[in-house]
Design a protein around this motif. Sequence first.
Motif, PDB file in Angstrom:
ATOM      1  N   GLU A   1     -97.529 -69.350  26.283  1.00  0.00           N
ATOM      2  CA  GLU A   1     -98.346 -69.243  27.495  1.00  0.00           C
ATOM      3  C   GLU A   1     -97.481 -69.365  28.742  1.00  0.00           C
ATOM      4  N   LEU A   2     -96.526 -70.277  28.705  1.00  0.00           N
ATOM      5  CA  LEU A   2     -95.628 -70.455  29.846  1.00  0.00           C
ATOM      6  C   LEU A   2     -94.782 -69.203  30.075  1.00  0.00           C
ATOM      7  N   GLU A   3     -94.325 -68.568  29.001  1.00  0.00           N
ATOM      8  CA  GLU A   3     -93.546 -67.335  29.141  1.00  0.00           C
ATOM      9  C   GLU A   3     -94.363 -66.238  29.814  1.00  0.00           C
ATOM     10  N   LEU A   4     -95.625 -66.107  29.436  1.00  0.00           N
ATOM     11  CA  LEU A   4     -96.474 -65.105  30.068  1.00  0.00           C
ATOM     12  C   LEU A   4     -96.759 -65.460  31.524  1.00  0.00           C
ATOM     13  N   MET A   5     -96.932 -66.742  31.821  1.00  0.00           N
ATOM     14  CA  MET A   5     -97.124 -67.167  33.206  1.00  0.00           C
ATOM     15  C   MET A   5     -95.892 -66.830  34.035  1.00  0.00           C
ATOM     16  N   GLU A   6     -94.692 -67.037  33.458  1.00  0.00           N
ATOM     17  CA  GLU A   6     -93.450 -66.703  34.168  1.00  0.00           C
ATOM     18  C   GLU A   6     -93.431 -65.225  34.538  1.00  0.00           C
ATOM     19  N   VAL A   7     -93.865 -64.366  33.606  1.00  0.00           N
ATOM     20  CA  VAL A   7     -93.924 -62.931  33.888  1.00  0.00           C
ATOM     21  C   VAL A   7     -94.896 -62.673  35.031  1.00  0.00           C
ATOM     22  N   LEU A   8     -96.092 -63.257  34.972  1.00  0.00           N
ATOM     23  CA  LEU A   8     -97.087 -63.026  36.018  1.00  0.00           C
ATOM     24  C   LEU A   8     -96.607 -63.517  37.378  1.00  0.00           C
ATOM     25  N   TRP A   9     -95.932 -64.671  37.409  1.00  0.00           N
ATOM     26  CA  TRP A   9     -95.407 -65.179  38.680  1.00  0.00           C
ATOM     27  C   TRP A   9     -94.354 -64.230  39.253  1.00  0.00           C
ATOM     28  N   SER A  10     -93.627 -63.544  38.382  1.00  0.00           N
ATOM     29  CA  SER A  10     -92.549 -62.663  38.855  1.00  0.00           C
ATOM     30  C   SER A  10     -93.052 -61.273  39.256  1.00  0.00           C
ATOM     31  N   MET A  11     -94.257 -60.926  38.856  1.00  0.00           N
ATOM     32  CA  MET A  11     -94.798 -59.590  39.131  1.00  0.00           C
ATOM     33  C   MET A  11     -95.352 -59.527  40.556  1.00  0.00           C
ATOM     34  N   ASP A  12     -95.356 -58.326  41.094  1.00  0.00           N
ATOM     35  CA  ASP A  12     -95.888 -58.095  42.433  1.00  0.00           C
ATOM     36  C   ASP A  12     -97.352 -57.680  42.307  1.00  0.00           C
TER      37      ASP A  12
ATOM     38  N   THR B   1    -101.481 -55.579  34.192  1.00  0.00           N
ATOM     39  CA  THR B   1    -102.237 -55.287  32.968  1.00  0.00           C
ATOM     40  C   THR B   1    -101.527 -55.920  31.769  1.00  0.00           C
ATOM     41  N   VAL B   2    -102.231 -55.945  30.659  1.00  0.00           N
ATOM     42  CA  VAL B   2    -101.639 -56.455  29.421  1.00  0.00           C
ATOM     43  C   VAL B   2    -100.373 -55.664  29.095  1.00  0.00           C
ATOM     44  N   GLN B   3    -100.446 -54.349  29.220  1.00  0.00           N
ATOM     45  CA  GLN B   3     -99.285 -53.508  28.911  1.00  0.00           C
ATOM     46  C   GLN B   3     -98.100 -53.840  29.820  1.00  0.00           C
ATOM     47  N   GLN B   4     -98.351 -54.049  31.108  1.00  0.00           N
ATOM     48  CA  GLN B   4     -97.267 -54.385  32.026  1.00  0.00           C
ATOM     49  C   GLN B   4     -96.630 -55.723  31.668  1.00  0.00           C
ATOM     50  N   VAL B   5     -97.451 -56.688  31.293  1.00  0.00           N
ATOM     51  CA  VAL B   5     -96.921 -57.992  30.880  1.00  0.00           C
ATOM     52  C   VAL B   5     -96.119 -57.832  29.597  1.00  0.00           C
ATOM     53  N   GLN B   6     -96.648 -57.088  28.641  1.00  0.00           N
ATOM     54  CA  GLN B   6     -95.950 -56.856  27.368  1.00  0.00           C
ATOM     55  C   GLN B   6     -94.591 -56.208  27.614  1.00  0.00           C
ATOM     56  N   GLU B   7     -94.538 -55.202  28.478  1.00  0.00           N
ATOM     57  CA  GLU B   7     -93.281 -54.519  28.771  1.00  0.00           C
ATOM     58  C   GLU B   7     -92.285 -55.439  29.477  1.00  0.00           C
ATOM     59  N   ALA B   8     -92.776 -56.288  30.348  1.00  0.00           N
ATOM     60  CA  ALA B   8     -91.891 -57.223  31.052  1.00  0.00           C
ATOM     61  C   ALA B   8     -91.326 -58.266  30.097  1.00  0.00           C
ATOM     62  N   LEU B   9     -92.048 -58.584  29.038  1.00  0.00           N
ATOM     63  CA  LEU B   9     -91.582 -59.542  28.035  1.00  0.00           C
ATOM     64  C   LEU B   9     -90.583 -58.931  27.065  1.00  0.00           C
ATOM     65  N   SER B  10     -90.652 -57.635  26.848  1.00  0.00           N
ATOM     66  CA  SER B  10     -89.906 -56.972  25.783  1.00  0.00           C
ATOM     67  C   SER B  10     -88.450 -57.383  25.625  1.00  0.00           C
ATOM     68  N   PRO B  11     -87.653 -57.445  26.697  1.00  0.00           N
ATOM     69  CA  PRO B  11     -86.247 -57.800  26.489  1.00  0.00           C
ATOM     70  C   PRO B  11     -86.062 -59.189  25.867  1.00  0.00           C
ATOM     71  N   ARG B  12     -86.975 -60.083  26.142  1.00  0.00           N
ATOM     72  CA  ARG B  12     -86.839 -61.453  25.640  1.00  0.00           C
ATOM     73  C   ARG B  12     -87.647 -61.711  24.384  1.00  0.00           C
ATOM     74  N   ASN B  13     -88.781 -61.042  24.267  1.00  0.00           N
ATOM     75  CA  ASN B  13     -89.713 -61.428  23.229  1.00  0.00           C
ATOM     76  C   ASN B  13     -90.602 -60.236  22.870  1.00  0.00           C
TER      77      ASN B  13
END
Length: 133
Positions: free
Chosen positions: A15-26, A30-42
Motif C-alpha cells: 500500500e505504501l508503494e502505491l501511495m508513493e506512486v500517487l504522491w509522485s504523479m501529477d 488510473t490503475v493502469q498508470q499506477v501499474q506502469e509507474a510501478l513496473s520498474p520496481r515491482n
Amino acid sequence: MIGRKKGSSSLTQLELELMEVLWSMDGPSTVQQVQEALSPRNQLAYTTVQTVLNTLQKKGKVVRAEGEGRAFAYKPAISKESILRQAVRDLADRMFGGSSEELVMSLIQSREVDADRIAELSRKLVEEESSNG
C-alpha cells in the motif's frame, strides 16, 4: 510477531508503494498508470493494483473519481507527512508503550542515529519553529 488489527488504518508495504506512486504523479491516476509507474520496481497484475487502490480508498487514504473512459482515477487523500507521522506514532505505541522518548533512545542505542545528530536536529527544529512563529 505482532499482528495488525483488522480494519487498521496503517499501511502495508505494498500500500505504501502505491501511495508513493500517487504522491509522485501529477494529478489523479488510473490503475493502469499506477501499474506502469510501478513496473520498474515491482511487476504487479492490474487486478492486484486495483484491489490495493480500492483498499486504500476504504481506508480513506485515496479518493476515487471518474477517469478516462470507464476507468476510475485515484489521488491521495492524505499527505506523505501525515502518513509518516501516523507510522511513527503507531511504532511508538506498539513497541515502546507510546513513549517517543524510548523510541529515540532505541535509535541511539542501536546506533541508527547518534546523540550529536539528535542535538543538531533539535536545534534545527527550534530554529524552524522560531522563524515560523
